[in-house]
Motif scaffolding. Sequence first.
Motif, short mmCIF file in Angstrom:
data_model
loop_
_atom_site.label_atom_id
_atom_site.label_comp_id
_atom_site.label_asym_id
_atom_site.label_seq_id
_atom_site.Cartn_x
_atom_site.Cartn_y
_atom_site.Cartn_z
N ALA A 22 1.00 -0.68 0.30
CA ALA A 22 0.50 -0.14 0.02
C ALA A 22 0.33 1.18 0.03
O ALA A 22 0.82 2.25 -1.02
CB ALA A 22 -0.48 -0.17 1.03
N TYR A 23 1.46 1.17 0.60
CA TYR A 23 3.34 2.50 0.64
C TYR A 23 3.63 2.78 -0.14
O TYR A 23 3.90 4.04 -0.85
CB TYR A 23 3.57 2.65 2.14
CG TYR A 23 4.76 3.36 1.80
CD1 TYR A 23 4.64 4.25 2.95
CD2 TYR A 23 6.32 3.31 1.42
CE1 TYR A 23 5.16 5.36 2.89
CE2 TYR A 23 7.23 4.15 1.53
CZ TYR A 23 6.62 5.24 2.35
OH TYR A 23 7.27 6.63 2.16
N GLN A 24 4.24 1.57 -0.98
CA GLN A 24 4.54 2.02 -2.58
C GLN A 24 3.77 2.34 -3.63
O GLN A 24 3.94 3.39 -4.60
CB GLN A 24 5.30 0.83 -3.08
CG GLN A 24 6.17 0.41 -2.13
CD GLN A 24 7.25 0.69 -2.29
OE1 GLN A 24 8.08 1.53 -3.39
NE2 GLN A 24 7.78 1.35 -1.06
N LYS A 25 2.43 2.10 -3.68
CA LYS A 25 1.44 2.63 -4.16
C LYS A 25 1.77 3.72 -4.53
O LYS A 25 0.65 5.28 -5.30
CB LYS A 25 -0.59 1.78 -4.40
CG LYS A 25 -0.60 0.17 -5.09
CD LYS A 25 -1.29 0.36 -5.22
CE LYS A 25 -1.43 -0.71 -6.05
NZ LYS A 25 -3.06 -2.17 -6.15
N GLN A 38 5.24 6.10 7.08
CA GLN A 38 5.45 4.90 6.50
C GLN A 38 4.76 4.31 7.69
O GLN A 38 3.84 4.51 7.96
CB GLN A 38 7.51 5.61 7.05
CG GLN A 38 7.96 5.94 6.23
CD GLN A 38 9.78 5.34 5.96
OE1 GLN A 38 9.97 4.63 7.16
NE2 GLN A 38 10.19 5.99 5.40
N PRO A 39 5.16 2.70 6.70
CA PRO A 39 4.05 1.74 7.90
C PRO A 39 4.13 2.10 9.06
O PRO A 39 5.91 1.92 9.72
CB PRO A 39 4.17 0.35 7.17
CG PRO A 39 4.23 0.86 5.72
CD PRO A 39 5.18 2.61 5.47
N ILE A 40 3.15 1.91 10.05
CA ILE A 40 2.99 1.62 11.51
C ILE A 40 2.71 0.87 11.85
O ILE A 40 1.47 -0.03 11.96
CB ILE A 40 2.74 3.38 12.03
CG1 ILE A 40 3.24 4.45 11.18
CG2 ILE A 40 2.61 3.30 13.82
CD1 ILE A 40 2.36 5.90 12.12
N ARG A 41 3.55 0.00 13.50
CA ARG A 41 3.09 -1.63 13.66
C ARG A 41 2.50 -1.14 14.46
O ARG A 41 2.59 0.13 16.13
CB ARG A 41 4.61 -1.85 14.55
CG ARG A 41 3.76 -3.71 14.27
CD ARG A 41 5.31 -4.34 15.80
NE ARG A 41 5.69 -4.81 14.64
CZ ARG A 41 5.84 -6.04 13.66
NH1 ARG A 41 4.91 -6.68 13.99
NH2 ARG A 41 6.76 -6.42 13.19
#
Length: 302
Positions: A181-184, A239-242
């Motif tokens: 999703a982040y790359q999109k 950015q992606p967060i856990r």
Amino acid sequence: MRLSKLSLWVIIFILLITNITTLLFSKGNTEIALDDESVINQKKPLATIENEKIKYEEWLDLLTRGYGEKVLTEMVNQEVVFQLAEQEKLEIDSKIVEREIARLLIMQGVLTEEERKSLQEKWTEQIKYRYYMKALLTRDVEVSDSEVKQYFQTYENQYQFEEVVQLSHIVVSSEAEADEAYQKLESGASFTDVAQEYSMDEETASEGGYLGYYTETNSFIPPEYFHETLAMDEGTFSQPIRTDQGFSIVFLHHHIPAVNVSYEEAYQEVKQDLALDQMDQNLDPKLLWEELEVTTVLDKND
């Protein structure tokens, strides 16, 4: 958070009169903008039902008869209040205006910077109007400094505004999905589209992941969201967060800083609130008309 009486009056007042005056007093224009998308052309029918047409003049006449007196009275009220405020050199602390605008903003959805500025200009005048009206109508009510100080110490939080962030998010179960999703997003895809495609939060996915406004102490979002977005620019995504929910990408729409109002800055507002508690009547700006020379077409001839 408990709102002061000024805050409640401001919010109710602004919601009631927004755009009514524009509709009633715009006969000189061929086209009238109702909102960002709807425009009325005075020379064309407003609606057609089979062969029957609703004309602009009929619609305006109904508005005038239904709301004209109310709007005219409100316009006179505002002019009277601002003239008397100028005569008595009344002032409102900038922190009060800033706080009230912040409280009104969190009732809105996603706005552009231009839309926010336009609303803030309108709101500023209405906030000042309500504040000055309260000051004028309560000026003869005696309230001691000790009462003001004690009330402020007891209800200090109601005169403050806590920092908030306006967010959208995308929630996925795995790091791999989050990276995809982040790359999109990095490739230029809209956050709304990616949220609708990937997010497993059913309540927000259909709305493009939109969450709304949140404070640091709000328990409805992961604590990581608030702290992550404080370092972000508006209109950007993280950015992606856990988190405990899995992995999230957060979008920051708007950040409103805290507004901390001191006792000195809140003094007049607190005094007005206490004075209102002593009064056995509603706020009626028409009581101020007799202090100026006011005549209107609504005056009845003897």
